[in-house]
Design a protein around this motif. Structure first.
Motif, mmCIF file in Angstrom:
data_model
loop_
_atom_site.group_PDB
_atom_site.id
_atom_site.type_symbol
_atom_site.label_atom_id
_atom_site.label_comp_id
_atom_site.label_asym_id
_atom_site.label_seq_id
_atom_site.Cartn_x
_atom_site.Cartn_y
_atom_site.Cartn_z
ATOM 1 N N GLU B 134 -2.446 33.375 12.268
ATOM 2 C CA GLU B 134 -1.261 33.098 13.377
ATOM 3 C C GLU B 134 -0.824 31.359 12.862
ATOM 4 O O GLU B 134 -1.521 31.034 13.028
ATOM 5 C CB GLU B 134 -0.714 33.493 13.933
ATOM 6 C CG GLU B 134 -0.268 33.416 15.350
ATOM 7 C CD GLU B 134 -0.744 34.136 16.641
ATOM 8 O OE1 GLU B 134 -0.931 35.078 16.840
ATOM 9 O OE2 GLU B 134 -0.405 33.051 17.703
ATOM 10 N N PHE B 135 1.023 31.949 13.025
ATOM 11 C CA PHE B 135 1.326 30.493 12.855
ATOM 12 C C PHE B 135 1.931 30.174 14.175
ATOM 13 O O PHE B 135 2.718 30.903 14.823
ATOM 14 C CB PHE B 135 2.176 30.027 12.125
ATOM 15 C CG PHE B 135 2.755 29.337 11.888
ATOM 16 C CD1 PHE B 135 2.396 27.680 11.758
ATOM 17 C CD2 PHE B 135 4.138 29.333 12.044
ATOM 18 C CE1 PHE B 135 3.207 26.805 11.736
ATOM 19 C CE2 PHE B 135 5.151 27.793 11.761
ATOM 20 C CZ PHE B 135 4.386 26.912 11.874
ATOM 21 N N TRP B 136 1.571 28.818 14.718
ATOM 22 C CA TRP B 136 2.430 28.757 16.489
ATOM 23 C C TRP B 136 3.114 27.433 16.485
ATOM 24 O O TRP B 136 2.113 26.441 15.466
ATOM 25 C CB TRP B 136 1.318 30.098 17.636
ATOM 26 C CG TRP B 136 0.295 28.537 17.545
ATOM 27 C CD1 TRP B 136 0.038 27.227 18.340
ATOM 28 C CD2 TRP B 136 -0.596 28.791 16.981
ATOM 29 N NE1 TRP B 136 -1.224 27.168 18.690
ATOM 30 C CE2 TRP B 136 -1.947 27.986 17.616
ATOM 31 C CE3 TRP B 136 -2.057 29.887 15.728
ATOM 32 C CZ2 TRP B 136 -3.248 27.883 17.284
ATOM 33 C CZ3 TRP B 136 -3.029 29.526 16.316
ATOM 34 C CH2 TRP B 136 -4.032 28.656 16.018
ATOM 35 N N VAL B 137 4.105 28.034 17.061
ATOM 36 C CA VAL B 137 4.507 25.685 16.981
ATOM 37 C C VAL B 137 5.193 26.195 19.325
ATOM 38 O O VAL B 137 4.296 27.040 20.193
ATOM 39 C CB VAL B 137 5.759 26.332 16.944
ATOM 40 C CG1 VAL B 137 5.950 26.143 15.590
ATOM 41 C CG2 VAL B 137 7.012 27.258 17.680
ATOM 42 N N GLY B 138 5.353 24.940 19.620
ATOM 43 C CA GLY B 138 5.212 24.742 20.863
ATOM 44 C C GLY B 138 6.047 23.680 21.384
ATOM 45 O O GLY B 138 5.778 22.470 20.701
ATOM 46 N N ASP B 139 6.762 23.527 22.186
ATOM 47 C CA ASP B 139 8.057 22.627 22.422
ATOM 48 C C ASP B 139 7.509 21.913 23.443
ATOM 49 O O ASP B 139 7.707 20.669 23.903
ATOM 50 C CB ASP B 139 9.301 23.058 22.290
ATOM 51 C CG ASP B 139 9.438 24.305 23.780
ATOM 52 O OD1 ASP B 139 8.856 24.275 24.272
ATOM 53 O OD2 ASP B 139 10.461 24.737 23.771
ATOM 54 N N GLY B 140 5.945 22.201 24.429
ATOM 55 C CA GLY B 140 6.091 21.103 25.190
ATOM 56 C C GLY B 140 5.906 22.408 26.669
ATOM 57 O O GLY B 140 5.058 22.200 27.709
ATOM 58 N N ALA B 141 6.772 23.455 26.680
ATOM 59 C CA ALA B 141 7.270 24.514 27.967
ATOM 60 C C ALA B 141 6.234 25.549 26.550
ATOM 61 O O ALA B 141 5.787 26.507 27.497
ATOM 62 C CB ALA B 141 8.719 24.016 28.335
#
Lengths: 519, 762
Positions: B134-141
């Motif tokens: 899996e590739f995941w990203v997050g913007d802080g929320a």
């Protein structure tokens, strides 16, 4: 340290160039690396969400290792098919069927919203229809008195619903379960009595009539019915959408974290379930008010029967038959009851008895209504299956063919057969003499017979294997069983305490002999 | 009420006058703890011996100290210092790596990325909870992810990659198996379709914060109590990996997956895991050969020198073909240094005599007690006798979980394990202080690193090893200390650490070196020093069973960490994978010394022949022992039976035993002074002596199952006395130290202490 390289003209490390010490890999399977890669499979999402239309599970088939793609949750497909059917079938029927379908769609909308209150929020409110009634009376009154157009009636409905909801919500903070249900029944009755007696609400005409309608002037009756049906159908779709948004998003998740009887635990984790419940209740009330507004413009008015107990009970029958807590259940339950009530009119009062019978049957024999039958059946079947297997392995029997397919490591099937054979040969070796020998001298040296028994005991797998706990070295020992899982401490087998290691060793031996003889 | 707990360790195991030793303590359930310096004399509480003996020593550290809990960072990973935030790309980027996952499905695991767990911030390529890439990203929320379709299969080499287009939000994950005939568990005959390429438009763009670390094999997390730590650690191997600017398409990635190098222009970082190897080992730094030189540093000893994605089975060592040995192995339960803050330190005063000491720690409620042992060696050796504590072997067994986890243990030991509270406590806490070289990581791989910079609960006085139901190693060796004390000998104490560091210089000043009860793990420098010492006239009392067995090495820069690889032979708790038989620390072949042609017989005349833990037996004198050249050893011993008693299962010969064997290099003039009486069948002949399996390998049937008491002389008046049994040391304290075993020991030590020719010399 001297930099060491055998092959390749790799530049010294750290000079900024890339070391070229990756040799071409021999023997790579052609399909995997040499050929061009397949184009990435594009996974489409619903707009503005992270959801894909269908949840597809890709797994290797355990028999063939072929890649299998299965739809994990086929409900979206059923919904689409069901809704298309619901949208088309009424058009093929009579006018009576069309108007019954309109009523069905409207009731289905009410029930879906009600499911939010009862299922998601867990508030046992029976004032659902009363809120619809208040919305209907309020918008009808404004339309008749102030000439509010039909779209204004639908728009103002939620305001009445919300006001009504706030009033009903206040006691919900303190009352629970059936006490609250009784209170809401009382409130509904209060509304009915008020509507029946109030001059302003048309006590003399048996209702408030003459409100605006959304059916354009001059259209044929059939066209009007079709427009009405599709309007109600859209209302039902809107109710479904609302359910999805409230139940599927944050509010619904918060409330699922605080199911009945576990509220205190959820609260301790920081879930403010009370506020979430009230919010769901208020949102539902506004929606019910809107349905009330729609109701008034469809029927061009409102009647006190909206507040009546029998209508409420009919509604309750709908969601009970389908299964409380699912929208599918609400829609199907509504369909069944409306079908009986409106289409089989010629049956007369008998149809109410039939409704009651179906309701009783679904309460008595199903868990979660008609919609839960499939799960109920598969649970029952798997329970039967495991009971059968447990009985068989308790008697040391061979693994059954259907069980074998589920065992990944086939060796375990053989080990079970082998161990049973070994036990069969070992059981006759257990004699009073052997036990006495072990008691006399738990450490050894032992006779060949005793050694044979001990070898079997000692090679057992670690899970649930016996051990000894020194509560106090050279003074107090207890028999324990090991977990075989890091992080899980051993369990104490019984409350017996042994004074010496030898006594404890012998106690373990006796337990193992007992296990052998009983298996 | 929570039970109080105290755990501690010291920064060094061996110190001398003037040295500063730091103590790292973690305590819970108590506001303060009391510290007390003690000298340890005897550690076995067996009622037939003198019991536990300690002697309080006045020291400035004797006082109450404030308690606090200190946390342990488990899991091995690489961290990249990236002050310029090169690896926080604002635009499009691609991550790529070769991976050999070993535990997919056991929780979320990060392969490579910059991910803050509690803040949902950053990006990572990893394995999700279901075991899929899996590739995941997050913007802080919010976080968003795209996962590949089929499960990752354990122990198969894959090339994995993820690209992210920040303009469109389009993310693509790629997984493609790169298995060949040698590198994976399965071969190409298995009809799995491993490949998966999935593209999905994400709603979230990765956010970046300067304090989120870029990690290979883990993610950053922060909690109020603990501060920053690393979680979501990866299990398995990672070979060459990198971060590229821009979106690499399938064609470019396919080229990299086939062994090509990434396009130089777009490289943000490219860790060539095979760079920087030397003939003498591999360190913890993984070199970034890209333009920014963002080298990655290993924490908790990621295992280097492992076979890589392109290992082709012909070369068996990273020294032969570094490019095929790019695998770095990670484990989420690896732990080689607690990195605790010192609680107090102690400067060794000049007047403190050499010996075995410990700081004894007690909680306020006195329900928790901890000993942190250390050795004070002589700043200037004066005594004739040196007790060499086998600390390398202590490390090998440090925090062993055998009785809890190994199916075969009860079959090997032939007793039901007797656990103590501390065993249960440690196991319940998930063995947070790291494992021994007898244990397996969660994915089943053997543990090849051990360290003394952590609490070692089984290196404590009074501890009894559950599997064998008697003291083992350190607490057992205290019986030798007690004996030396009781007999009034002038002796000084050394450790393996000292021998490895100083070589022969450490032991040369002594006329006698006494070994501990089980000196099983030896480094090359320790072997050489012992051999040279004996050749130069040194005298060795080998009181072990199964000594000089495994090849180990201490790490050059972290001498508190020891490495071993268990190979195809020997009594081994695990077996290294094919092709991974050489120590990353030194480049030496590990396994048994016997298989590097240095069988223990060459050094001490006897070597491992059998083990069992049910009953120990006595020795019976052999006819040779009446020869005047050696008869002096038995002076004062009545009858021909020696040692029919002992705290270790009732005899002086037992537990693990050695035999004389000319074919393995026992010096030809050696004498078997005595041999054990027959053992039970729970003492089988060791595996490395078995060429073909056949029944009758047990002690009642096989003549090679025996303990041989061996004696021989070496050049320049040197000599070796070999007891060849672990149980020997535990027989010394019986009957108030007045017994046949003690008598033999006294005769040997008295003779060995004297300068000049040995008695009986003709």
């Amino acid at each position: 340290m001297e930099a060491f390289r055998v092959s390749g003209a790799s530049p010294a490390v750290g000079d900024g160039a890339i070391a070229t010490n990756i040799s071409a890999a021999a023997d790579l399977t052609a399909a995997d690396t040499r050929g061009a890669w397949a184009r990435p499979r594009l996974r489409v999402r619903y707009p503005f969400t992270r959801r894909t239309p269908l949840l597809i599970r890709v797994a290797y088939d355990p028999r063939s290792l072929a890649t299998r793609r299965t739809i994990v949750d086929k409900r979206p497909l059923y919904w689409v098919a069901g809704l298309i059917l619901l949208a088309i079938v009424p058009l093929l029927g009579s006018n009576a069927l069309l108007s019954s379908s309109t009523v069905f769609a409207m009731y289905a909308a009410i029930n879906i919203v009600w499911i939010l209150v009862v299922g998601t929020a867990g508030i046992w409110s029976l004032a659902t229809l009363a809120i619809v009634g208040v919305g209907a009376y309020g918008s009808a009154y404004l339309s008749i008195t102030y000439g509010l157009p039909w779209w204004g009636m639908i728009a103002i409905g939620p305001v009445f619903g919300l006001i009504c909801g706030i009033i009903i919500a206040i006691p919900a903070i303190r009352l629970e379960g059936w006490y609250y249900a009784l209170l809401t029944v009382g409130l509904a009755e209060l509304c009915r009595v008020y509507a029946v007696q109030s001059q302003a609400l048309g006590s003399s005409e048996g209702g408030l009539y003459g409100a605006a309608t959304f059916i354009p002037n001059g259209v044929s009756q059939r066209t009007g019915l079709v427009i009405s049906f599709f309007a109600a159908f859209v209302l039902m779709l809107a109710a479904l959408a609302l359910y999805r948004v409230v139940n599927g998003q944050r509010l619904g998740r918060l409330l699922r974290a605080a199911p009945e009887k576990q509220e205190a635990f959820a609260e301790a984790l920081g879930v403010n379930y009370r506020a979430a419940r009230i919010r769901v209740f208020l949102i539902s009330s506004a929606a019910l008010g809107l349905i009330g507004g729609f109701y008034a413009t469809y029927f061009t008015g409102a009647s006190p029967s909206l507040f009546s107990m029998d209508n409420m009970m009919l509604l309750l029958a709908m969601i009970t038959i389908g299964g409380i807590g699912t929208t599918g259940g609400a829609v199907v339950g509504t369909l069944i009851v409306v079908l009986l009530d409106q289409v089989f009119v010629e049956l007369g009062p008998l149809r109410l008895i039939i409704v009651a019978a179906i309701m009783l049957a679904s309460v008595l024999f199903t868990r979660g209504g008609l919609f839960g039958v499939a799960t109920q059946f598969s649970t029952w079947r798997s329970r039967r299956k495991s009971e059968r297997r447990a009985q068989r392995s308790e008697r040391g029997g061979e693994v059954m063919p259907d069980e074998a397919t589920e065992i990944r490591d086939k060796q375990t099937i053989y080990v079970r057969r082998f161990d049973e054979t070994v036990r069969k040969h070992l059981r006759p070796l257990v004699t009073d003499e052997v036990i006495a020998e072990h008691k006399r001298n738990p450490s050894g040296p032992h006779s060949d017979t005793l050694e044979r028994l001990l070898n079997y005991f000692r090679r057992a797998a670690i899970t649930d294997k016996y051990g000894i706990l020194a509560v106090k070295s050279f003074a107090e020992y207890r028999v324990i069983a090991l977990s075989g899982r890091r992080g899980v401490p051993p369990r104490v087998v019984d409350d017996k305490v042994y004074a010496t290691p030898d006594e404890a060793q012998h106690a373990v031996f006796l337990r193992r002999v007992q296990d052998l003889m009983q298996s | 009420m929570a039970k109080s707990q105290i755990y501690g360790y010291s920064d060094k195991l061996s110190v001398k006058a003037g040295d500063d030793i730091k103590f790292m303590i973690s305590a819970e359930g108590t506001a303060t703890f009391k510290a007390r310096l003690v000298r340890l004399i005897h550690g076995d509480e067996h009622p037939d011996g003198p019991g536990f003996l300690e002697e309080p020593i006045e020291a400035p550290l004797d006082r109450d100290w404030p308690a606090r809990k200190q946390y342990v960072q488990k899991g091995s990973f690489l961290q990249v210092a990236d002050p310029a935030r090169v690896l926080a790309p604002g635009g499009a980027f691609t991550l790529h790596a070769y991976v050999f996952p070993t535990l997919p499905g056991a929780g979320r695991q990060v392969i490579i990325g910059r991910w803050s767990v509690e803040r949902n911030l950053g990006y990572a390529l990893g394995i999700n909870g279901s075991g899929r890439l899996e590739f995941w990203v997050g913007d802080g929320a919010q976080a968003d992810a795209v996962a590949a379709e089929p499960l990752l299969m354990p122990q198969v080499w894959y090339f994995v990659a993820a690209s992210f287009d920040s303009r469109t939000g389009n993310a693509v994950v790629h997984q493609q198996a790169v298995l060949n005939r040698y590198n994976s568990l399965l071969s190409k005959i298995v009809p799995y379709d491993y490949a998966s390429h999935v593209s999905e438009r994400l709603r979230v763009r990765p956010g970046h914060a300067g304090d989120v670390r870029f990690l290979i094999g883990g993610a950053s997390e922060r909690s109020e109590a603990r501060g920053e730590f690393v979680s979501q650690c990866y299990n398995g191997k990672i070979d060459r990996c990198g971060v590229q600017g821009g979106v690499l398409d399938g064609r470019e990635l396919a080229a990299i997956s086939a062994g090509g190098k990434p396009g130089a222009a777009d490289i943000l970082a490219y860790w060539d895991t095979t760079a920087g190897y030397t003939d003498r080992g591999i360190g913890d730094t993984v070199i970034d050969v890209g333009p920014h030189k963002l080298h990655a540093e290993g924490v908790n000893c990621p295992v280097r020198a492992q076979t890589g994605w392109n290992w082709n089975g012909r070369n068996d060592c990273f020294r032969l073909a570094p490019e095929e040995y790019g695998g770095i192995e990670f484990h989420n339960d690896a732990m080689t240094d607690c990195r605790w803050e010192p609680s107090f330190s102690y400067t060794i005063p000049a007047e403190l005599k050499s010996g075995v000491y410990a700081v004894k720690l007690t909680a306020e409620d006195e329900r928790a007690e901890e000993y942190v042992p250390f050795v004070v060696r002589a700043a200037r050796p004066r005594a004739p006798i040196c007790l060499l504590l086998p600390t390398a072997s202590y490390l090998a067994y440090a925090n062993a979980q055998l009785s809890f986890e190994a199916d075969a243990v009860q079959a090997i030991t032939a007793v039901t394990p007797i656990l103590q509270d501390i065993d249960v406590e440690i196991y319940k806490n998930g063995v947070e202080f790291g494992l021994s070289t007898y244990d397996h990581h969660a994915d089943g791989a053997g543990v090849c690193y051990s360290s003394c910079r952590r609490p070692i609960f089984n290196m404590r006085p009074k501890y009894r090893m559950p599997a064998v139901c008697c003291p083992w190693q350190f607490p057992a060796d205290l019986s030798i200390v007690a004996w030396l004390d009781h007999m009034g000998y002038q002796y000084e104490v050394l450790t393996d650490e000292d021998l490895d560091r100083d070589g022969i210089a450490a032991i040369k000043p002594y006329r006698v070196v006494i070994n501990g009860s089980h000196c099983e793990y030896y480094s090359e420098r320790m072997m050489d020093a012992t051999e040279d010492y004996l050749a130069e006239g040194g005298r060795l009392a080998y009181l072990s069973g199964n000594g000089y067995y495994w090849v180990v090495a201490f790490r050059e820069k972290q001498p508190w960490i020891m490495e071993v690889r268990k190979l195809e032979a020997g009594s081994r708790a695990w077996q290294a994978r094919a092709g991974e038989h050489y120590l990353a620390s030194t480049g030496e072949r590990s396994g048994l010394w016997r298989h590097r042609n240095r069988a223990p017989q060459k050094l001490v005349g006897a070597g491992f022949t059998s083990e069992g833990m049910d009953v120990s037996v006595p020795y019976r004198r052999m006819p040779d022992s009446y020869d005047p050249s050696v008869a002096w050893i038995f002076e004062g011993v009545r009858g021909e039976i020696v040692g029919d008693f002992g705290l270790a299962r009732g005899g002086a010969a037992g537990i693990e035993i050695d035999r004389y064997d000319l074919t393995l290099g026992t010096p030809p003039h050696s004498v078997i002074l005595a041999s054990s009486e027959p053992f039970t069948d729970n003492y089988p002949l060791v595996q490395e002596d078995v060429m073909f399996m056949h029944p009758g390998m047990g002690g009642t049937q096989h003549p090679l199952v025996r303990a041989d008491m061996v004696y021989f002389t070496t050049p320049n008046d040197g000599a070796v006395f070999s007891a060849s049994s672990i149980a020997w040391a535990s027989a010394l304290p019986c009957n108030g130290f007045d017994n046949g075993v003690s008598r033999v020991m006294k005769n040997v030590i008295d003779a060995f202490m004297k300068v000049g020719p040995l008695p009986g010399k003709r």
